[in-house]
Scaffold this motif. Structure first.
Motif, PDB file in Angstrom:
ATOM      1  N   THR A 184      42.458  66.704  44.759  1.00  0.00           N
ATOM      2  CA  THR A 184      42.693  67.951  45.486  1.00  0.00           C
ATOM      3  C   THR A 184      41.503  68.355  46.367  1.00  0.00           C
ATOM      4  O   THR A 184      41.453  69.471  46.857  1.00  0.00           O
ATOM      5  CB  THR A 184      43.007  69.082  44.493  1.00  0.00           C
ATOM      6  N   GLY A 185      40.547  67.445  46.543  1.00  0.00           N
ATOM      7  CA  GLY A 185      39.438  67.684  47.473  1.00  0.00           C
ATOM      8  C   GLY A 185      38.315  68.548  46.934  1.00  0.00           C
ATOM      9  O   GLY A 185      37.423  68.943  47.685  1.00  0.00           O
ATOM     10  N   LYS A 186      38.297  68.852  45.647  1.00  0.00           N
ATOM     11  CA  LYS A 186      37.218  69.663  45.055  1.00  0.00           C
ATOM     12  C   LYS A 186      36.148  68.718  44.505  1.00  0.00           C
ATOM     13  O   LYS A 186      36.012  68.510  43.298  1.00  0.00           O
ATOM     14  CB  LYS A 186      37.772  70.561  43.960  1.00  0.00           C
ATOM     15  N   TYR A 187      35.376  68.139  45.432  1.00  0.00           N
ATOM     16  CA  TYR A 187      34.517  67.011  45.071  1.00  0.00           C
ATOM     17  C   TYR A 187      33.320  67.422  44.214  1.00  0.00           C
ATOM     18  O   TYR A 187      32.846  66.639  43.392  1.00  0.00           O
ATOM     19  CB  TYR A 187      34.049  66.295  46.338  1.00  0.00           C
ATOM     20  N   LYS A 188      32.798  68.626  44.405  1.00  0.00           N
ATOM     21  CA  LYS A 188      31.653  69.059  43.596  1.00  0.00           C
ATOM     22  C   LYS A 188      32.056  69.165  42.120  1.00  0.00           C
ATOM     23  O   LYS A 188      31.338  68.698  41.221  1.00  0.00           O
ATOM     24  CB  LYS A 188      31.130  70.404  44.102  1.00  0.00           C
ATOM     25  N   ASP A 189      33.219  69.787  41.872  1.00  0.00           N
ATOM     26  CA  ASP A 189      33.716  69.882  40.497  1.00  0.00           C
ATOM     27  C   ASP A 189      34.051  68.497  39.945  1.00  0.00           C
ATOM     28  O   ASP A 189      33.800  68.192  38.772  1.00  0.00           O
ATOM     29  CB  ASP A 189      34.962  70.766  40.447  1.00  0.00           C
ATOM     30  N   ALA A 190      34.629  67.664  40.798  1.00  0.00           N
ATOM     31  CA  ALA A 190      34.990  66.306  40.368  1.00  0.00           C
ATOM     32  C   ALA A 190      33.760  65.536  39.919  1.00  0.00           C
ATOM     33  O   ALA A 190      33.769  64.869  38.879  1.00  0.00           O
ATOM     34  CB  ALA A 190      35.686  65.566  41.509  1.00  0.00           C
ATOM     35  N   GLU A 191      32.682  65.609  40.698  1.00  0.00           N
ATOM     36  CA  GLU A 191      31.448  64.892  40.355  1.00  0.00           C
ATOM     37  C   GLU A 191      30.926  65.330  38.982  1.00  0.00           C
ATOM     38  O   GLU A 191      30.537  64.502  38.146  1.00  0.00           O
ATOM     39  CB  GLU A 191      30.388  65.153  41.421  1.00  0.00           C
ATOM     40  N   LEU A 192      30.927  66.629  38.730  1.00  0.00           N
ATOM     41  CA  LEU A 192      30.393  67.169  37.474  1.00  0.00           C
ATOM     42  C   LEU A 192      31.171  66.629  36.273  1.00  0.00           C
ATOM     43  O   LEU A 192      30.586  66.126  35.306  1.00  0.00           O
ATOM     44  CB  LEU A 192      30.467  68.703  37.508  1.00  0.00           C
ATOM     45  N   PHE A 193      32.501  66.708  36.329  1.00  0.00           N
ATOM     46  CA  PHE A 193      33.312  66.290  35.186  1.00  0.00           C
ATOM     47  C   PHE A 193      33.289  64.771  35.007  1.00  0.00           C
ATOM     48  O   PHE A 193      33.264  64.273  33.876  1.00  0.00           O
ATOM     49  CB  PHE A 193      34.759  66.778  35.367  1.00  0.00           C
ATOM     50  N   LEU A 194      33.293  64.023  36.104  1.00  0.00           N
ATOM     51  CA  LEU A 194      33.286  62.561  35.997  1.00  0.00           C
ATOM     52  C   LEU A 194      31.982  62.051  35.410  1.00  0.00           C
ATOM     53  O   LEU A 194      31.975  61.133  34.581  1.00  0.00           O
ATOM     54  CB  LEU A 194      33.524  61.937  37.379  1.00  0.00           C
ATOM     55  N   GLN A 195      30.856  62.641  35.801  1.00  0.00           N
ATOM     56  CA  GLN A 195      29.566  62.210  35.256  1.00  0.00           C
ATOM     57  C   GLN A 195      29.500  62.458  33.751  1.00  0.00           C
ATOM     58  O   GLN A 195      28.993  61.631  32.985  1.00  0.00           O
ATOM     59  CB  GLN A 195      28.425  62.933  35.973  1.00  0.00           C
ATOM     60  N   LYS A 196      30.008  63.616  33.310  1.00  0.00           N
ATOM     61  CA  LYS A 196      30.016  63.903  31.873  1.00  0.00           C
ATOM     62  C   LYS A 196      30.870  62.880  31.122  1.00  0.00           C
ATOM     63  O   LYS A 196      30.492  62.393  30.056  1.00  0.00           O
ATOM     64  CB  LYS A 196      30.572  65.310  31.624  1.00  0.00           C
ATOM     65  N   SER A 197      32.030  62.553  31.689  1.00  0.00           N
ATOM     66  CA  SER A 197      32.924  61.598  31.047  1.00  0.00           C
ATOM     67  C   SER A 197      32.282  60.222  30.926  1.00  0.00           C
ATOM     68  O   SER A 197      32.340  59.588  29.876  1.00  0.00           O
ATOM     69  CB  SER A 197      34.222  61.489  31.851  1.00  0.00           C
ATOM     70  N   ILE A 198      31.647  59.758  32.002  1.00  0.00           N
ATOM     71  CA  ILE A 198      31.055  58.418  32.008  1.00  0.00           C
ATOM     72  C   ILE A 198      29.895  58.344  31.021  1.00  0.00           C
ATOM     73  O   ILE A 198      29.700  57.330  30.337  1.00  0.00           O
ATOM     74  CB  ILE A 198      30.609  58.047  33.438  1.00  0.00           C
ATOM     75  N   THR A 199      29.110  59.418  30.917  1.00  0.00           N
ATOM     76  CA  THR A 199      27.994  59.437  29.960  1.00  0.00           C
ATOM     77  C   THR A 199      28.502  59.249  28.529  1.00  0.00           C
ATOM     78  O   THR A 199      27.973  58.444  27.760  1.00  0.00           O
ATOM     79  CB  THR A 199      27.230  60.768  30.069  1.00  0.00           C
ATOM     80  N   ILE A 200      29.551  59.986  28.161  1.00  0.00           N
ATOM     81  CA  ILE A 200      30.123  59.855  26.819  1.00  0.00           C
ATOM     82  C   ILE A 200      30.730  58.467  26.629  1.00  0.00           C
ATOM     83  O   ILE A 200      30.586  57.849  25.570  1.00  0.00           O
ATOM     84  CB  ILE A 200      31.185  60.949  26.578  1.00  0.00           C
ATOM     85  N   SER A 201      31.398  57.939  27.668  1.00  0.00           N
ATOM     86  CA  SER A 201      32.046  56.627  27.568  1.00  0.00           C
ATOM     87  C   SER A 201      31.037  55.526  27.299  1.00  0.00           C
ATOM     88  O   SER A 201      31.303  54.592  26.541  1.00  0.00           O
ATOM     89  CB  SER A 201      32.818  56.335  28.858  1.00  0.00           C
TER      90      SER A 201
END
Length: 732
Positions: free
Chosen positions: A322-339
């Motif tokens: 949906t084009g909300k890239y700042k929010d996307a970056e924050l959540f994706l980084q958290k997910s990858i760290t846990i993964s």
């Protein structure tokens, strides 16, 4: 208003959270009295009884832990650890030493298995893996077939969670064979359900559904309503993959209703994620996002790391869509760290790709390149794990054997220590002289333990050295085999002098990523009809798997060209030929490899000054045409379906007829050149490739090919080539 961006490939990166727990949570029932059906309150009251025997206390602790595992897994872990502590000292109070030891080992295996399950629920895979192997070692030593099958199935769950599907299937098939041997239909059904989930993870959803519905029959016969409803969750997942979203939502809703009634937070959260997946596929992003946030809250309440990682990544993906890239970056980084922490390769692969896209859209090319490489590495790891299983089977067996040796040695050393302590306490009740003898025996036992430990260590070291030597030799053999494969592949490619003889103004730019290539080019001259065929193809993967596919593809394309002159029919025959060779049309666990291709047929007139008729058909690969004196590229798009893989047997490919005048040029190519990353972390991109071709149109074709090769080298610099490169240019 935020602009909504449609990225179909990105929407497929939503991470599902399969309702696997109904099958993989193979919890032990004690061998003394079977499953304890007491309520939570009754068990608490029982544990507070001062006169409770230790064996009954251990059983009650494990029963209570199982009842609390979905509501409060942390409390369940504490209770099972208490049960483990009681069982470790159990035989010290018994007169019959051997009988008490057997009881103790049985109960310890139950506690270890349950601790593995509870940590698996929390996403702590390395910890769960360690507990499962401890339980397996004990059960094998006791010749406990039911327990051994249970532990094998649970170990398979860890491999599935980490994306190692070949190992997951191996362990579950071993467990299922034991279930058949001992006649346990319910355990057989649970293991078959596991296998269905693994097939689903490998995108073989028809095979997965066969497993699920067979399990439903067994569970219905046993009137096991809870397991049936949990099966509906996995059936819903399969329907999502088959794009039957309404059917999937129907099954998910039934599971959510029951889970809510029972306050089963794990299944509630899992089903919310799956509903989010279904609505994402329907492009209802607001509703999907709502489901993912609800799932995240529940996963956080029960501290399930795998579920938290999946939910965070899914939320980030929706924000990216949906084009909300700042929010996307924050959540994706958290997910990858846990993964990374829990070792989930599937999560890493899916969300690194989305994060790379986010950085590309926000004009951060260096970060986009960095995360695209991480995505490619994870993807190749999964691909190689499934397609080179035979090559590395001995190495995997070695790792498993080494783990067993270590666990057995640890168990034996613990047993020897406990035996020494028991003897010491027993002899304290005798006279001083027996105490002295006991002390002496203790020293002797300890010395024997040290000697044995040193002996085992030397043996293990020797085994490891031998295995390392074997691996080095195999690596040399593999490299030599790949190099020889290169010679075979090159021999199968058409000779460039034949292409130059037919088209003096031409070039072939061919640059494999590895020793061998998944791309290949094709040329055939039907001299009796003065008809020429030319093709550029991109097969699944690169390296050895891609090379095998390219050789199969080249052979099947040659057969198709001999049978027909119609480019549309040739691609249809090629599709059928590859699917037949790989047995993709059978209802079995077949591969889903295939290729993209641009195919050209040229009818040369007798007079070179006359126009040339060109027929083009493509599967996901276009053709570019530049007319003499023009500064624009005519692009004819391909049929948006690949060859083989998931493509229908009767797929049709559109043919385009084009008249070319003398000095007109055309180009066919794979995607490797445009996807080349440069020093600035940017891809070359299709737009820039078109600009380059227009800029060098006045040059002879041979010089064009050399210019394109040099430009790619300068653009790439020290960056790694991530795909095979193939481009063919022809001037009439």
């Amino acid at each position: 208003m935020t602009k909504v961006h449609s990225h179909p490939s990105q929407s497929r990166n939503i991470r599902k959270y399969f309702l696997l727990t109904v099958f993989f949570l193979q919890l032990s029932f004690t061998y003394l009295n079977g499953q304890n059906s007491k309520s939570v309150d009754s068990l608490f009251s029982l544990l507070q009884s001062s006169g409770l025997h230790d064996t009954s206390r251990i059983i009650a602790l494990n029963d209570l832990a199982r009842k609390l595992m979905n509501v409060n897994p942390d409390t369940a872990i504490i209770l099972s650890n208490q049960a483990l502590q009681y069982s470790q000292s159990l035989f010290e109070k018994e007169n019959n030493f051997s009988s008490a030891q057997y009881v103790r080992d049985k109960l310890q295996a139950v506690s270890y298995n349950n601790l593995g399950v509870f940590n698996w629920l929390k996403g702590n895979y390395p910890v769960a893996f360690d507990y499962y192997f401890k339980a397996l070692t004990i059960r094998q030593s006791l010749n406990d077939k039911t327990g051994t099958a249970q532990s094998l199935s649970n170990i398979g769950s860890i491999y599935w969670s980490q994306g190692n599907y070949s190992k997951a299937l191996d362990y579950n098939f071993k467990a299922m064979l034991i279930a058949q041997e001992i006649g346990d239909k319910q355990f057989y059904a649970n293991t078959l359900g596991n296998i269905g989930v693994i097939y689903a993870s490998q995108k073989n959803h028809s095979k997965a559904l066969e497993c699920y519905f067979e399990v439903v029959k067994i569970k219905e016969a046993a009137r096991n309503k809870k397991d049936i409803l949990n099966l509906y969750g996995n059936i819903g997942n399969a329907f999502v993959e088959q794009k039957k979203f309404i059917d999937a939502i129907y099954y998910y809703s039934k599971v959510l209703t029951l889970a809510t009634e029972e306050d089963n937070k794990l299944y509630m959260a899992s089903t919310l994620v799956n509903l989010g997946e279904a609505y994402t596929r329907l492009k209802n992003y607001p509703l999907a996002l709502d489901y993912y946030f609800k799932a995240l809250k529940l996963f956080e309440k029960i501290d399930n790391q795998s579920g938290i990682a999946a939910s965070l990544g899914n939320i980030g993906t929706i924000y990216s869509l949906t084009g909300k890239y700042k929010d996307a970056e924050l959540f994706l980084q958290k997910s990858i760290t846990i993964s990374h922490t829990i070792g989930s390769l599937e999560h890493i692969r899916e969300f690194e790709k989305v994060l790379s896209h986010v950085y590309e859209q926000t004009r951060q090319p260096a970060k986009a390149f960095e995360h695209y490489k991480k995505y490619t590495a994870a993807k190749d790891s999964l691909f190689n794990e499934q397609n080179t299983q035979k090559i590395v089977q001995s190495e995997m067996n070695y790792e498993f054997e080494k783990k067993q040796v270590i666990e057995e040695a640890r168990h034996k050393s613990e047993l020897e220590k406990q035996t020494a302590v028991a003897e010491e306490k027993h002899r304290k009740q005798n006279v001083i002289i027996f105490s002295a003898i006991a002390g002496l025996l203790l020293v002797i036992g300890f010395a024997a333990f040290i000697f044995r430990t040193l002996h085992i260590t030397r043996q293990q070291k020797h085994i490891i050295e031998l295995k390392n030597k074997e691996i080095e030799e195999k690596n040399r053999d593999i490299t030599a085999s790949i190099t020889y494969t290169k010679r075979i592949q090159r021999a199968m490619l058409p000779h460039r002098r034949d292409i130059l003889a037919a088209f003096p103004q031409s070039f072939v730019l061919f640059k494999p990523k590895d020793i061998v290539s998944g791309d290949f080019y094709f040329f055939h001259n039907k001299k009796d009809t003065n008809t020429l065929f030319l093709a550029a193809a991109d097969c699944t993967g690169h390296g050895v798997p891609g090379a095998f596919m390219s050789m199969i593809g080249a052979e099947k394309l040659k057969d198709a060209v001999i049978q027909s002159n119609d480019t549309s029919e040739i691609l249809n025959l090629l599709n059928k030929g590859i699917k037949a060779s790989l047995r993709q049309s059978e209802n079995s666990d077949s591969t889903r490899d295939g290729m993209d291709i641009a195919l050209v047929r040229i009818d040369k007139p007798d007079d070179d000054s006359q126009p040339v008729t060109l027929y083009y058909a493509g599967a996901n690969r276009p053709i570019w045409i530049i007319r003499k004196g023009q500064q624009m590229i005519e692009e004819i798009k391909a049929t948006k379906k690949g060859i083989a893989g998931f493509t229908d047997d009767e797929q049709q490919y559109e043919t385009h007829k084009v008249e070319l005048q003398p000095n007109d040029s055309f180009y066919i190519f794979t995607d490797g050149y445009a996807d080349l990353f440069g020093e600035a972390g940017k891809k070359l991109m299709i737009k820039r490739v078109k600009e380059i071709l227009l800029r060098i149109q006045d040059k002879p074709m041979k010089e064009q090919g050399k210019f394109l090769e040099n430009y790619a080298s300068k653009w790439q610099g020290d960056k790694e080539q991530i795909d095979d490169i193939l481009m063919i240019g022809i001037r009439i």
